[in-house]
Design a protein around this motif. Structure first.
Motif, PDB file in Angstrom:
ATOM      1  N   UNK A  20     -12.621  32.703  68.968  1.00 41.97           N
ATOM      2  CA  UNK A  20     -12.091  34.034  69.203  1.00 41.97           C
ATOM      3  C   UNK A  20     -12.599  34.750  67.759  1.00 41.97           C
ATOM      4  N   UNK A  56     -16.315  39.871  61.882  1.00 40.06           N
ATOM      5  CA  UNK A  56     -16.019  39.148  61.204  1.00 40.06           C
ATOM      6  C   UNK A  56     -16.920  38.040  60.578  1.00 40.06           C
ATOM      7  N   UNK A  72     -17.612  40.020  70.669  1.00 42.22           N
ATOM      8  CA  UNK A  72     -17.440  38.833  70.205  1.00 42.22           C
ATOM      9  C   UNK A  72     -18.559  37.914  70.261  1.00 42.22           C
ATOM     10  N   UNK A  79      -6.674  33.074  73.745  1.00 40.99           N
ATOM     11  CA  UNK A  79      -7.864  33.013  73.468  1.00 40.99           C
ATOM     12  C   UNK A  79      -8.611  33.622  74.232  1.00 40.99           C
ATOM     13  N   UNK A 100      -8.073  37.906  74.006  1.00 39.72           N
ATOM     14  CA  UNK A 100      -8.691  38.614  72.618  1.00 39.72           C
ATOM     15  C   UNK A 100      -9.789  37.981  71.965  1.00 39.72           C
ATOM     16  N   UNK A 101     -10.510  38.903  71.087  1.00 44.97           N
ATOM     17  CA  UNK A 101     -11.406  38.435  70.344  1.00 44.97           C
ATOM     18  C   UNK A 101     -11.277  38.173  68.795  1.00 44.97           C
ATOM     19  N   UNK A 102     -10.258  38.201  68.258  1.00 48.61           N
ATOM     20  CA  UNK A 102     -10.126  37.843  66.951  1.00 48.61           C
ATOM     21  C   UNK A 102      -8.950  37.020  66.815  1.00 48.61           C
ATOM     22  N   UNK A 103      -9.060  36.038  65.489  1.00 49.17           N
ATOM     23  CA  UNK A 103      -8.138  35.156  65.320  1.00 49.17           C
ATOM     24  C   UNK A 103      -6.711  35.691  65.091  1.00 49.17           C
TER      25      UNK A 103
END
Lengths: 282, 270
Positions: free
Chosen positions: A114, A119, A160, B210, B213-216
């Protein structure tokens, strides 16, 4: 080493800082001196000495398993050679890390991870000046966005990473390497999943970056490379360094043992001296 | 009915314990899943069982025993996994088995089989006391602190350790820290769901999150939320039907997990 310097004019630390700053500009970008690296008892690199001057554009070619990736990892400071010394702008690679933009070859990283494109680009902004990176600054975000823009993937910033195509992902990792504003770019096969048109665009960008940066590229795209690079290193355990972009037959034989294939491929840019080409048309 | 349940102090404590564990597990679980450390967490959790047995034998607090054993196991595993992530399976398996065996042997040697030992296997959220809550709260705060302050470092470490090292991220230190945090989470979870079910609790919610969503950071938050929902629902079910609380919580989580899988499959086919 500062013994002869009158202390009244400049303090020693000041003088050292001054020396270091000017030295870094004069020093070769990367200097390998009799470097040997072995892995599991097998010599991957043997007694390699190589100097990459500032604003060089060096292509690293060679057969698979010849040690190209090892060479670039040694330059980056990710691998420590058992013998010999590596200097990046006159410093140990670890101390010069902030000047290095590195793009690894193997990008079969977790597809489900993810993480967004932004990022990943921001990762290039990390420095060891900061003890931790809880949040990135506005400048960090701006620099990361600019790097993405340069690689024409800014519109994917919120995507993503797992959803990107192979070529887009490679561009993202180049953007990450660029985001830190490096003086030296180390790219390990940056174009292996990029289509031919994309490759040309990419090398044009690298050429542009080369005006201010030293660039080292591992690549198989010999033909494309030859019109952009300033020197070539053939890696097959030993390194043969050639101070021009010209690719000679001897180099190819050393590196590939197959000059035939290279010539047979319909040459987009002239890589051989004409007489060599004519003398050995095979 | 829920209000009636909350009138008991032990139910309130159970709820607090569950929520603290949820916040911790959300954060740690996300890191476990993205780093593919589920098996290793299982190893740490079960090695901790040795600590429980030892604590009974020597007569000190089981919490201290599990903490010590888990941390030791985590440090050993961190040392081994640092260089070669692939070859660590065997060692994890050995520590897993040896830890549990040590626990059983210590229990054997302890005069009068301590009935309480079983509760460390299956959890005993209903017996959580004030002291436990304070310890859990402190650990939870510590884990959250690390997760917030080193967030991007942990992200880089998990995604591309080579690159992170090159950018000056203290990869070795954070790797050890991460495994120690897993150990801490394990110790807390021992009280809530028991050793056997820890792996499920550390993996199910983040695995589900997981996908969504797309961010940690969001995976962390969402899995914490899911943990909390599972805990509360599980506790309610266990209270209403008079079932073991730890097992109820996990079954609720597992039900949600399979429902999620089914929905995803249906959507794919549609």
């Amino acid at each position: 080493m500062d013994a002869g310097l009158p202390a009244s004019r400049t303090t020693v630390p000041e003088h050292r800082a001054f020396c270091k700053a000017t030295m870094a500009e004069d020093k070769p970008a990367i200097e390998l001196d009799r470097v040997s690296f072995s892995f599991n008892g097998r010599n991957v690199l043997e007694n390699v000495s190589l100097t990459v001057n500032q604003r060089d554009f060096l292509a690293v070619i060679g057969p698979n398993g010849g040690g190209k990736t090892t060479l670039i990892k040694v330059m980056a400071g990710l691998l420590k050679p058992q013998q010999g010394t590596v200097r990046v702008r006159g410093e140990k690679p670890a101390d010069a890390a902030r000047h290095i933009g590195y793009m690894p070859q193997d990008l079969h990283l977790e597809k489900d991870f993810p993480i967004t494109v932004m990022d990943v680009a921001l990762m290039g902004r990390m420095t060891h000046h900061r003890l931790f990176h809880g949040r990135y600054t506005r400048e960090d975000k701006k620099a990361a966005a600019e790097a993405l823009e340069r690689l024409e993937i800014l519109d994917l910033a919120d995507q993503r990473v797992g959803r990107l195509s192979g070529g887009q992902r490679q561009r993202l990792f180049i953007a990450r390497a660029l985001a830190g504003d490096p003086k030296i770019l180390l790219l390990d096969e940056p174009t292996s999943s990029v289509d031919p048109e994309g490759q040309t665009r990419l090398y044009r960008l690298l050429k542009e970056l080369n005006e201010t940066m030293t660039i080292v590229v591992v690549s198989h795209d010999l033909m494309v490379l030859s019109s952009y690079v300033t020197s070539v290193a053939c890696v097959a355990r030993h390194v043969h360094h050639h101070d021009s972009a010209e690719i000679t037959e001897g180099m190819l034989e050393d590196a590939y043992h197959c000059p035939v294939e290279i010539i047979a491929h319909g040459v987009p840019h002239r890589v051989f001296r004409t007489h060599t080409y004519e003398k050995e048309p095979e | 009915m829920l209000l009636e349940a909350l009138s008991h102090e032990f139910m309130r404590n159970a709820l607090y314990a569950g929520l603290l564990a949820s916040a911790t597990c959300g954060v740690i679980g996300a890191l476990v899943v993205v780093n593919r450390l589920a098996f290793l967490s299982g190893g740490i959790a079960h090695a901790a069982y040795g600590g429980v047995g030892m604590a009974f034998f020597f007569g000190f607090s089981p919490l201290l025993g599990t903490l010590g054993f888990s941390l030791a196991a985590a440090l050993v595993m961190a040392g081994i996994t640092l260089r070669s992530k692939g070859r660590s399976d065997t060692v994890v398996g050995v520590l897993w088995a040896a830890g549990m065996a040590a626990g059983v042997i210590f229990a054997d040697l302890t005069p009068g089989y301590p009935a309480d030992l079983m509760s460390y296997l299956f959890g005993s959220i209903l017996t959580v006391g004030h002291e436990d809550l304070w310890v859990m709260g402190t650990m939870c705060a510590g884990v959250l602190f690390v997760a917030v302050f080193w967030h991007n470092d942990l992200l880089a470490l998990s995604y591309d350790p080579d690159f992170a090292r090159l950018r000056g991220v203290p990869v070795t230190f954070l790797h050890f820290l991460l495994l120690c945090m897993i150990a801490l989470a394990v110790v807390m979870l021992v009280r809530v769901v028991g050793l056997i079910l820890i792996v499920a609790f550390l993996t199910i919610p983040p695995y589900m999150a997981e996908q969504w969503t797309s961010s940690l950071a969001r995976v962390m938050a969402l899995s914490a939320l899911l943990c909390a929902v599972f805990t509360v629902t599980g506790l309610a079910v266990s209270y209403a039907l008079n079932l073991t609380s730890g097992a109820s919580i996990i079954l609720v989580a597992a039900a949600a997990f399979f429902a999620d899988l089914a929905v995803a499959r249906l959507r794919q086919n549609a």
